[in-house]
Design a protein around this motif. Structure first.
Motif, PDB file in Angstrom:
ATOM      1  N   MET A   1       8.167  -5.310  -6.532  1.00 57.42           N
ATOM      2  CA  MET A   1       9.458  -4.131  -6.546  1.00 57.42           C
ATOM      3  C   MET A   1       8.708  -3.056  -6.034  1.00 57.42           C
ATOM      4  SD  MET A   1      11.268  -6.391  -8.059  1.00 57.42           S
ATOM      5  CE  MET A   1      12.508  -5.498  -8.118  1.00 57.42           C
ATOM      6  N   THR A   2       9.716  -2.004  -5.510  1.00 57.20           N
ATOM      7  CA  THR A   2       9.400  -0.706  -5.051  1.00 57.20           C
ATOM      8  C   THR A   2       9.199   0.028  -6.298  1.00 57.20           C
ATOM      9  OG1 THR A   2      11.797  -0.180  -4.807  1.00 57.20           O
ATOM     10  CG2 THR A   2      10.733  -1.276  -2.829  1.00 57.20           C
ATOM     11  N   ALA A   3       8.195   0.929  -6.080  1.00 60.05           N
ATOM     12  CA  ALA A   3       7.629   2.079  -7.076  1.00 60.05           C
ATOM     13  C   ALA A   3       7.341   3.306  -6.620  1.00 60.05           C
ATOM     14  CB  ALA A   3       6.251   1.349  -7.887  1.00 60.05           C
ATOM     15  N   THR A   4       6.973   3.265  -5.423  1.00 55.74           N
ATOM     16  CA  THR A   4       6.585   4.798  -5.134  1.00 55.74           C
ATOM     17  C   THR A   4       6.924   5.123  -3.522  1.00 55.74           C
ATOM     18  OG1 THR A   4       4.618   6.416  -4.974  1.00 55.74           O
ATOM     19  CG2 THR A   4       4.433   3.804  -4.216  1.00 55.74           C
ATOM     20  N   LEU A   5       6.940   6.380  -3.365  1.00 50.88           N
ATOM     21  CA  LEU A   5       7.231   6.973  -1.969  1.00 50.88           C
ATOM     22  C   LEU A   5       6.000   7.123  -1.022  1.00 50.88           C
ATOM     23  CD1 LEU A   5      10.192   9.661  -2.726  1.00 50.88           C
ATOM     24  CD2 LEU A   5      10.291   7.456  -1.521  1.00 50.88           C
ATOM     25  N   GLU A   6       5.053   7.239  -1.669  1.00 54.10           N
ATOM     26  CA  GLU A   6       3.793   7.758  -0.875  1.00 54.10           C
ATOM     27  C   GLU A   6       2.732   7.206  -1.391  1.00 54.10           C
ATOM     28  OE1 GLU A   6       4.174   9.249   1.977  1.00 54.10           O
ATOM     29  OE2 GLU A   6       5.993  10.443   1.895  1.00 54.10           O
ATOM     30  N   ALA A   7       1.714   6.670  -0.752  1.00 49.12           N
ATOM     31  CA  ALA A   7       0.354   6.200  -1.469  1.00 49.12           C
ATOM     32  C   ALA A   7      -0.504   7.192  -1.281  1.00 49.12           C
ATOM     33  CB  ALA A   7      -0.240   4.996  -0.504  1.00 49.12           C
ATOM     34  N   PRO A   8      -1.284   7.752  -2.384  1.00 46.01           N
ATOM     35  CA  PRO A   8      -2.212   8.812  -2.555  1.00 46.01           C
ATOM     36  C   PRO A   8      -3.609   8.381  -1.913  1.00 46.01           C
ATOM     37  CG  PRO A   8      -2.303   7.601  -4.648  1.00 46.01           C
ATOM     38  CD  PRO A   8      -0.980   6.920  -3.742  1.00 46.01           C
ATOM     39  N   ARG A   9      -4.320   9.390  -1.263  1.00 50.39           N
ATOM     40  CA  ARG A   9      -5.259   9.089  -0.618  1.00 50.39           C
ATOM     41  C   ARG A   9      -6.440   8.352  -1.336  1.00 50.39           C
ATOM     42  NH1 ARG A   9      -6.702  15.444   1.491  1.00 50.39           N
ATOM     43  NH2 ARG A   9      -4.412  15.622   2.848  1.00 50.39           N
ATOM     44  N   VAL A  10      -6.542   8.108  -2.529  1.00 51.06           N
ATOM     45  CA  VAL A  10      -7.346   7.207  -3.321  1.00 51.06           C
ATOM     46  C   VAL A  10      -6.954   5.805  -3.007  1.00 51.06           C
ATOM     47  CG1 VAL A  10      -8.149   8.994  -4.854  1.00 51.06           C
ATOM     48  CG2 VAL A  10      -6.139   7.545  -5.234  1.00 51.06           C
ATOM     49  N   ALA A 140       2.331   2.157 -11.375  1.00 53.96           N
ATOM     50  CA  ALA A 140       1.180   2.873 -11.060  1.00 53.96           C
ATOM     51  C   ALA A 140      -0.011   2.046 -11.486  1.00 53.96           C
ATOM     52  CB  ALA A 140       1.016   4.201 -12.114  1.00 53.96           C
ATOM     53  N   LEU A 141       0.138   1.194 -12.676  1.00 49.92           N
ATOM     54  CA  LEU A 141      -0.919   0.189 -12.874  1.00 49.92           C
ATOM     55  C   LEU A 141      -1.172  -0.958 -11.883  1.00 49.92           C
ATOM     56  CD1 LEU A 141      -0.099  -0.433 -16.855  1.00 49.92           C
ATOM     57  CD2 LEU A 141      -2.240   0.753 -15.831  1.00 49.92           C
ATOM     58  N   TYR A 142      -0.184  -1.535 -11.513  1.00 56.40           N
ATOM     59  CA  TYR A 142      -0.417  -2.606 -10.524  1.00 56.40           C
ATOM     60  C   TYR A 142      -0.705  -2.176  -8.923  1.00 56.40           C
ATOM     61  CZ  TYR A 142       4.127  -2.911  -7.995  1.00 56.40           C
ATOM     62  OH  TYR A 142       5.092  -2.874  -7.251  1.00 56.40           O
ATOM     63  N   ILE A 143      -0.173  -1.008  -8.816  1.00 54.83           N
ATOM     64  CA  ILE A 143      -0.525  -0.404  -7.152  1.00 54.83           C
ATOM     65  C   ILE A 143      -1.853   0.137  -7.561  1.00 54.83           C
ATOM     66  CG2 ILE A 143       0.207   1.275  -5.556  1.00 54.83           C
ATOM     67  CD1 ILE A 143       3.123   1.129  -6.312  1.00 54.83           C
ATOM     68  N   GLY A 144      -2.158   0.861  -8.452  1.00 55.22           N
ATOM     69  CA  GLY A 144      -3.410   1.367  -8.689  1.00 55.22           C
ATOM     70  C   GLY A 144      -4.582   0.186  -8.798  1.00 55.22           C
ATOM     71  N   ALA A 145      -4.207  -0.947  -9.059  1.00 57.95           N
ATOM     72  CA  ALA A 145      -5.506  -2.072  -9.053  1.00 57.95           C
ATOM     73  C   ALA A 145      -5.685  -2.417  -7.835  1.00 57.95           C
ATOM     74  CB  ALA A 145      -4.940  -3.248  -9.842  1.00 57.95           C
ATOM     75  N   GLN A 146      -4.989  -2.001  -6.575  1.00 53.51           N
ATOM     76  CA  GLN A 146      -5.604  -2.133  -5.443  1.00 53.51           C
ATOM     77  C   GLN A 146      -5.633  -3.558  -4.866  1.00 53.51           C
ATOM     78  OE1 GLN A 146      -7.074   1.011  -3.290  1.00 53.51           O
ATOM     79  NE2 GLN A 146      -7.872   2.047  -4.865  1.00 53.51           N
ATOM     80  N   VAL A 213      -7.772   2.576  -9.167  1.00 61.37           N
ATOM     81  CA  VAL A 213      -9.191   2.309  -9.614  1.00 61.37           C
ATOM     82  C   VAL A 213      -9.939   2.715  -8.124  1.00 61.37           C
ATOM     83  CG1 VAL A 213     -10.611   0.370  -9.992  1.00 61.37           C
ATOM     84  CG2 VAL A 213      -8.501   0.399 -10.861  1.00 61.37           C
ATOM     85  N   ARG A 214     -10.645   3.687  -8.378  1.00 63.73           N
ATOM     86  CA  ARG A 214     -11.559   3.962  -7.393  1.00 63.73           C
ATOM     87  C   ARG A 214     -12.626   2.899  -7.034  1.00 63.73           C
ATOM     88  NH1 ARG A 214      -8.262   7.643  -9.418  1.00 63.73           N
ATOM     89  NH2 ARG A 214      -8.366   9.733  -8.199  1.00 63.73           N
ATOM     90  N   LEU A 215     -12.652   2.496  -5.662  1.00 65.89           N
ATOM     91  CA  LEU A 215     -13.425   1.296  -5.366  1.00 65.89           C
ATOM     92  C   LEU A 215     -14.634   1.650  -4.371  1.00 65.89           C
ATOM     93  CD1 LEU A 215     -10.614  -0.980  -4.138  1.00 65.89           C
ATOM     94  CD2 LEU A 215     -11.792  -0.957  -6.461  1.00 65.89           C
ATOM     95  N   PRO A 216     -15.902   1.786  -5.076  1.00 63.16           N
ATOM     96  CA  PRO A 216     -17.157   2.150  -4.391  1.00 63.16           C
ATOM     97  C   PRO A 216     -17.333   1.536  -2.768  1.00 63.16           C
ATOM     98  CG  PRO A 216     -17.650   1.610  -6.329  1.00 63.16           C
ATOM     99  CD  PRO A 216     -16.503   1.110  -6.338  1.00 63.16           C
ATOM    100  N   ALA A 217     -16.848   0.181  -2.929  1.00 62.46           N
ATOM    101  CA  ALA A 217     -16.908  -0.612  -1.619  1.00 62.46           C
ATOM    102  C   ALA A 217     -15.832  -0.140  -0.361  1.00 62.46           C
ATOM    103  CB  ALA A 217     -16.701  -1.923  -1.870  1.00 62.46           C
ATOM    104  N   ALA A 218     -15.024   0.554  -0.968  1.00 64.93           N
ATOM    105  CA  ALA A 218     -13.890   1.171  -0.072  1.00 64.93           C
ATOM    106  C   ALA A 218     -14.172   2.397   0.774  1.00 64.93           C
ATOM    107  CB  ALA A 218     -12.759   0.878  -0.593  1.00 64.93           C
ATOM    108  N   THR A 219     -15.194   3.139  -0.096  1.00 63.17           N
ATOM    109  CA  THR A 219     -15.364   4.322   0.429  1.00 63.17           C
ATOM    110  C   THR A 219     -16.768   4.370   1.393  1.00 63.17           C
ATOM    111  OG1 THR A 219     -16.954   4.843  -1.610  1.00 63.17           O
ATOM    112  CG2 THR A 219     -14.658   5.485  -1.571  1.00 63.17           C
ATOM    113  N   LYS A 220     -17.443   3.409   1.617  1.00 65.69           N
ATOM    114  CA  LYS A 220     -18.582   3.120   2.383  1.00 65.69           C
ATOM    115  C   LYS A 220     -18.440   3.292   3.876  1.00 65.69           C
ATOM    116  CE  LYS A 220     -21.259   0.306  -0.882  1.00 65.69           C
ATOM    117  NZ  LYS A 220     -21.800  -1.106  -1.380  1.00 65.69           N
TER     118      LYS A 220
END
Length: 220
Positions: A1-10, A140-146, A213-220
């Motif tokens: 479903m639709t839940a947000t207008l913009e995705a945050p930088r994280v 926020a929970l399911y989108i934030g799970a990435q 959830v901040r993902l260490p592997a995604a920031t390398k």
């Protein structure tokens, strides 16, 4: 479903394989399915409140007026119809995308079968408002799970990427279109529709950075 207008930088831009390899998998899986479960429950509350639904659910409720199937079945079927629109956009669904398409519809039907529709107006208002708040938290929970966007969010972001148009314009066009079709089919449109439209963006904007959830592997 639709839940947000913009995705945050994280939020990381990951393909389906990278989503599974990015780290913190147990925590993210739990968060994904808790979020999807709450999302389905929130939809059930809004439906039982009977004061209006979000645009996509206005469409879903309109379809149920013409087909002898459950609301959740329509949600699942429409999710896979929307996923067909991903093909020309050259997008790959992630685990979260497929899970979104299935789990939310199942939980919505479960909620509708266990939670009765109240008669008192004040209780219907409580159902509606609770549904909106829980919906924002769940999103926020399911989108934030990435694990990738839901079918409808992915359609929106894919169109933005392919057309170069703004998120606001694409989302507004999609939601006005499905709202109009749903209304013509007899979907439930009302005060709750307006309340959802006004509240969901700010609520998810506030909650999403908290639960991403901040993902260490995604920031390398």
């Amino acid at each position: 479903m639709t839940a947000t207008l913009e995705a945050p930088r994280v939020l990381a831009a990951l393909n389906p394989i990278q989503q599974l390899q990015a780290g913190k998998l147990p925590r993210r899986l739990v968060q994904l399915y808790v979020g999807l479960t709450l999302y389905g429950a929130s939809m059930g509350l809004m439906i039982q409140g009977n004061l209006g639904l979000d645009p996509w659910d206005v469409l879903h409720s309109g379809i149920t007026k013409h087909l002898d199937v459950s609301f959740g079945t329509v949600v699942i079927a429409m999710s896979f119809v929307v996923l067909l629109g991903w093909i020309p956009l050259r997008q790959w669904p992630g685990l979260g995308t497929i899970s979104n398409a299935i789990v939310i519809g199942l939980v919505t039907d479960l909620t509708l079968s266990t939670v009765d529709r109240p008669d008192a107006l004040w209780l219907r208002i409580v159902f509606m408002l609770s549904g909106i708040v829980v919906n924002a938290l769940a999103g926020a929970l399911y989108i934030g799970a990435q694990f990738g966007p839901g079918p409808r969010d992915g359609l929106m972001t894919g169109l933005v990427r392919r057309t170069g148009l703004s998120v606001r314009l694409v989302r507004t066009t999609l939601e006005v279109t499905v709202l109009a079709i749903g209304w013509l089919l007899g979907g439930v449109l009302g005060f709750g529709t307006v309340a959802y439209a006004l509240a969901i963006g700010p609520l998810v904007h506030f909650l999403l950075p908290i639960f991403t959830v901040r993902l260490p592997a995604a920031t390398k």
